[in-house]
Design a protein around this motif. Structure first.
Motif: not given
Ligand SMILES: Cc1ncc(COP(=O)(O)O)c(C=O)c1O
Ligand SMILES: NCC(=O)CCC(=O)O
Length: 441
Positions: A346-356
């Motif tokens: 969840a944290e990884g996906l959240e960060k990836a979406a935020r960065d995108a």
């Protein structure tokens, strides 16, 4: 041990054999699938046909390997083809696959379920979640002598007539939340409330005194994407239903043995009157159950007048798979491991979406989660429907091409299993970064 995870970015991702199989199937099976959720209706295109699965991985007939976050839509919490589950099923198979007569194992698994789930003293086994919720409703009506039920918009409870009203899951994306074939009579007894809105339930119960048999919900909604209950929501429903002598039914077909060994009712400390279970309880074979106090369950046939039956209910192979799975779930530390892996994802996906820079929110309870392309929290079906489903569809295909098999709709939860590894999760997050870059760029 599992083979290494697949490589990222596969420009050559094609599904010729699956496409051929799909065309063949579509001639003799509506839409080529035996359940619409598999048809990729929400994301477009044609689904890969599967050849085999082991652990956290699926293999399609075109030779691709995927990290699987569907887990057969929930059951495969210990991973696919677990050696202990396989052994239990093959041992059972040589003794005969169905007797239509009682077996010792049925009592054994009912004891395990009664020990695990706070609301259950006795359980009746059936073959699908649909049967479990349908029977739970019948019991509530039979016990209370009332007709109406309260259902939450966006919750999916299988395809019984009275529950196919504003149902979530594939019923949302295939455009049939209120299916033709459901009579006005069946629909009239279903009263709808938004999920997470206890005041709406209060109003309905007050407006229908002595007429509501049950309030039914997924305690954690998984069929509009993952939507946790707001703090106090389940507790208030418990108080309201007790006050109105209405039964509270938790549909834990998805959450049972998933968010905790004793399900959402253990996790949140709120005990319903009746519980529906499915998915994990059959360990990947067709089994489900409903249960309640002995007093309520004694009203079910043959001890009571409320009829419910099934040729394959308590099937020996399904009971063996279920028992072996539940035993594996009792191993110390298993739920902690699921929690840690899922938090990492969840944290990884959240960060990836935020960065995108895409609108997003990741919602998770235990090993169930959804990345919504929605700006801000999703509390109910209306919020969920405001997600960017076109973006989801593009993201889904980019992930698939990179060997990550997510649920093929924004309105579903992804499941992490005990067979997933940190490397799988890290691979998934890397794939999400690439995929998001591809869909945004
Ligand atoms: C919460 C919930 N209830 C009931 C069902 C119906 O179960 P089945 O598909 O086994 O009939 C499902 C899933 O399908 C579900 O997610
Ligand atoms: N969340 C939706 C389901 O689990 C349904 C699966 C199916 O009908 O194939």
């Amino acid at each position: 041990m599992p083979a290494p995870t697949p490589a990222l970015s596969r420009p050559d991702y094609r599904l010729p054999k699956s496409s051929e199989a799909f065309a063949r199937a579509a001639k003799v099976i509506p839409g080529g699938v035996n359940s619409p959720a598999r048809a990729f209706g929400a994301v477009g295109g044609e689904p890969p046909f599967m050849a085999r699965a082991e652990g956290a991985y699926l293999h399609d007939i075109d030779g691709h390997k995927y990290i699987d976050y569907i887990g057969s839509w929930g059951p495969m919490i210990v991973g696919h083809a677990h050696p202990r589950v396989r052994a239990a099923v093959s041992d059972a198979l040589v003794l005969g696959s169905s007797f239509g007569a009682p077996t010792v194992r049925e009592a054994e698994i009912a004891e395990v379920v009664a020990a695990a789930v706070p609301s259950i003293a006795m359980a009746r086994f059936v073959s699908s979640g649909t049967e479990a919720t349908m029977s739970a409703i019948r019991v509530a009506r039979g016990v209370t002598g009332r007709d109406k039920i309260v259902k939450m918009a966006g919750c999916y409870h299988g395809h019984a007539d009275c529950l196919l009203i504003q149902a979530g899951s594939a019923a949302t994306t295939l455009g049939t939340p209120n299916s033709p074939g459901v009579t006005a009579g069946a629909a009239a007894d279903t009263l709808l409330c938004p999920f997470n809105d206890a005041e709406a339930v209060r109003r309905i119960l007050e407006a229908n005194p002595g007429r509501v048999a049950a309030v039914l919900l997924e305690p954690i909604a998984g069929n509009m994407g993952l939507v946790p209950p707001r703090p106090g929501y389940l507790e208030t429903l418990r108080e309201l239903t007790a006050k109105h002598e209405t039964l509270l039914i938790f549909d834990e077909v998805m959450t049972g043995f998933r968010v905790a060994y004793g399900g959402a009712q253990e996790r949140y400390g709120v005990t319903p009157d009746v519980t529906a279970l499915g998915k994990i309880i059959g360990g990947g074979l067709p089994a489900a159950a409903y249960g309640a106090s002995s007093e309520i369950m004694h009203r079910v046939s043959p001890t009571g007048p409320i009829y419910q039956a099934g040729t394959l209910s308590g099937n020996p192979l399904a009971m063996a798979a279920g028992l072996a799975t539940l035993e594996l779930l009792r191993e110390p530390g298993l739920y902690d491991r699921l929690e840690a892996l899922s938090a990492r994802l969840a944290e990884g996906l959240e960060k990836a979406a935020r960065d995108a820079g895409v609108p997003h929110v990741v919602q998770r309870v235990g090993s169930m989660l959804t990345l919504f392309f929605h700006d801000g929290p999703v509390h109910d079906y209306e919020d969920a429907k405001r997600s960017d489903t076109a973006l989801f569809a593009r993201f889904f295909w980019e992930m698939l091409a990179r060997g990550v098999y997510l649920p093929c709709s924004q309105f579903e939860a992804a499941f992490v299993s005990a067979a997933h590894t940190e490397a799988d999760v890290d691979h998934t997050v890397a794939a999400a970064r690439e995929s998001l870059a591809a869909v945004v760029g």
